[in-house]
Design a protein around this motif. Structure first.
Motif, PDB file in Angstrom:
ATOM      1  N   ASP A 132       0.826  -1.212   0.000  1.00 12.66           N
ATOM      2  CA  ASP A 132       0.000   0.000   0.000  1.00 12.66           C
ATOM      3  C   ASP A 132       0.862   1.264   0.000  1.00 12.66           C
ATOM      4  O   ASP A 132       0.547   2.231  -0.697  1.00 12.66           O
ATOM      5  CB  ASP A 132      -0.925   0.016   1.220  1.00 12.66           C
TER       6      ASP A 132
ATOM      7  N   ASN B 117       3.911   1.566  -1.182  1.00 18.94           N
ATOM      8  CA  ASN B 117       4.490   1.690  -2.517  1.00 18.94           C
ATOM      9  C   ASN B 117       3.487   2.300  -3.487  1.00 18.94           C
ATOM     10  O   ASN B 117       3.825   3.192  -4.267  1.00 18.94           O
ATOM     11  CB  ASN B 117       4.947   0.325  -3.025  1.00 18.94           C
ATOM     12  N   LEU B 118       2.269   1.821  -3.424  1.00 20.45           N
ATOM     13  CA  LEU B 118       1.227   2.346  -4.310  1.00 20.45           C
ATOM     14  C   LEU B 118       0.967   3.832  -4.042  1.00 20.45           C
ATOM     15  O   LEU B 118       0.815   4.623  -4.977  1.00 20.45           O
ATOM     16  CB  LEU B 118      -0.067   1.549  -4.120  1.00 20.45           C
ATOM     17  N   GLU B 119       0.944   4.202  -2.765  1.00 19.12           N
ATOM     18  CA  GLU B 119       0.677   5.592  -2.386  1.00 19.12           C
ATOM     19  C   GLU B 119       1.789   6.532  -2.839  1.00 19.12           C
ATOM     20  O   GLU B 119       1.561   7.724  -3.054  1.00 19.12           O
ATOM     21  CB  GLU B 119       0.488   5.686  -0.870  1.00 19.12           C
TER      22      GLU B 119
ATOM     23  N   ARG C 103       1.760   5.807  -7.442  1.00 17.40           N
ATOM     24  CA  ARG C 103       0.571   6.143  -8.225  1.00 17.40           C
ATOM     25  C   ARG C 103       0.395   7.647  -8.462  1.00 17.40           C
ATOM     26  O   ARG C 103       0.140   8.053  -9.610  1.00 17.40           O
ATOM     27  CB  ARG C 103      -0.688   5.573  -7.556  1.00 17.40           C
TER      28      ARG C 103
ATOM     29  N   ALA D 110       3.394  -3.696  -6.716  1.00 19.28           N
ATOM     30  CA  ALA D 110       2.695  -2.424  -6.891  1.00 19.28           C
ATOM     31  C   ALA D 110       2.803  -1.960  -8.339  1.00 19.28           C
ATOM     32  O   ALA D 110       1.818  -1.532  -8.950  1.00 19.28           O
ATOM     33  CB  ALA D 110       3.275  -1.364  -5.951  1.00 19.28           C
ATOM     34  N   CYS D 111       4.001  -2.053  -8.889  1.00 24.37           N
ATOM     35  CA  CYS D 111       4.218  -1.619 -10.272  1.00 24.37           C
ATOM     36  C   CYS D 111       3.457  -2.502 -11.256  1.00 24.37           C
ATOM     37  O   CYS D 111       2.900  -2.014 -12.240  1.00 24.37           O
ATOM     38  CB  CYS D 111       5.702  -1.616 -10.600  1.00 24.37           C
TER      39      CYS D 111
ATOM     40  N   SER E 173       0.648  -3.963 -10.716  1.00 28.24           N
ATOM     41  CA  SER E 173      -0.767  -3.595 -10.652  1.00 28.24           C
ATOM     42  C   SER E 173      -1.043  -2.268 -11.357  1.00 28.24           C
ATOM     43  O   SER E 173      -2.169  -2.012 -11.793  1.00 28.24           O
ATOM     44  CB  SER E 173      -1.224  -3.509  -9.190  1.00 28.24           C
ATOM     45  N   LEU E 174       0.003  -1.432 -11.479  1.00 28.67           N
ATOM     46  CA  LEU E 174      -0.130  -0.131 -12.148  1.00 28.67           C
ATOM     47  C   LEU E 174       0.284  -0.194 -13.621  1.00 28.67           C
ATOM     48  O   LEU E 174       0.272   0.818 -14.310  1.00 28.67           O
ATOM     49  CB  LEU E 174       0.730   0.911 -11.426  1.00 28.67           C
TER      50      LEU E 174
END
Length: 233
Positions: A120, A122-124, A127, A158-159, A161-162
């Protein structure tokens, strides 16, 4: 006597464990735990068409503009991994990079240590930088370079998923530390091969060394291309 010996051995083992844990933590245990064999992780382009000069940008806007001029003069293309906090303050420069035909990619938002971050977290961190770059240039960002090369399995997930590929490097000029243009030139060019990713920053010594680096690339029958082109995209 026997009890004292056991205590000494036990304490020695505990100290060894503490030292080992501290050593791993200090040098980024998350990075060491990740295998290089990952479909989202690249250190070079195995079947690359040229050499990719990669500029990680969080500062020195004036040097970024100078680098653009040098790249133009040599008909060379590059990939700029841009920090979100810098992009937010330098929107016109980001657009200028893209306008000159270079690739725009993410370098996170606040230059954090991704090897110590959860999925989470990493995503924050990633993104928002991607969204900002996409908005500024009306593009779809597809590459991410972790600050200081620090990442963990959560970063890769994370990457993924993005829709981002994680880009490292095959050689580091260490131009942020060593302020010597000749040394930067040597690190960037010695035994340079097709498909390599060369890590650089917009420092004064890099601006000075860049024309000579690009001349070497051209004279060696190579070409300076973006990371995505090197990866066959």
């Amino acid at each position: 006597m026997k009890g004292k010996l056991i205590a000494i051995i036990t304490n020695s083992l505990l100290i060894a464990v503490v030292v080992a844990v501290s050593f791993i933590g200090f040098f980024g245990g998350g990075v060491a735990a990740v295998s290089k064999e990952n479909e989202h992780l690249f250190y070079k382009a195995e079947n690359g068409s040229g050499v990719s000069l990669m500029f990680n940008v969080y500062e020195h806007t004036d040097n970024v503009l100078k680098i653009l001029d040098v790249l133009d003069e040599n008909n060379a293309k590059s990939t700029f991994f841009i920090g979100g906090s810098w992009a937010d303050d330098n929107v016109d420069c980001v657009r200028e990079i893209y306008k000159h035909g270079h690739e725009i990619a993410s370098h996170g938002y606040f230059h954090k240590d991704h090897s110590r971050m959860s999925l989470d977290a990493n995503l924050e961190e990633i993104r928002p930088s991607v969204k900002l770059l996409n908005m500024i240039c009306n593009i779809e960002t597809t590459l991410f370079a972790p600050p200081s090369g620090a990442f963990c399995e959560a970063t890769l997930n994370a990457c993924a998923s993005l829709g981002l590929r994680v880009i490292m490097w095959s050689r580091d000029t260490v131009d942020w530390r060593d302020k010597n243009a000749e040394l930067i030139y040597s690190r960037a060019t010695k035994n340079l091969e097709k498909g390599e990713f060369v890590l650089m920053h917009p420092t004064d010594c890099t601006v000075e060394a860049l024309p000579k680096i690009l001349t070497y690339i051209r004279d060696s029958g190579l070409s300076a291309v973006t990371v995505s082109r090197n990866l066959g995209e």
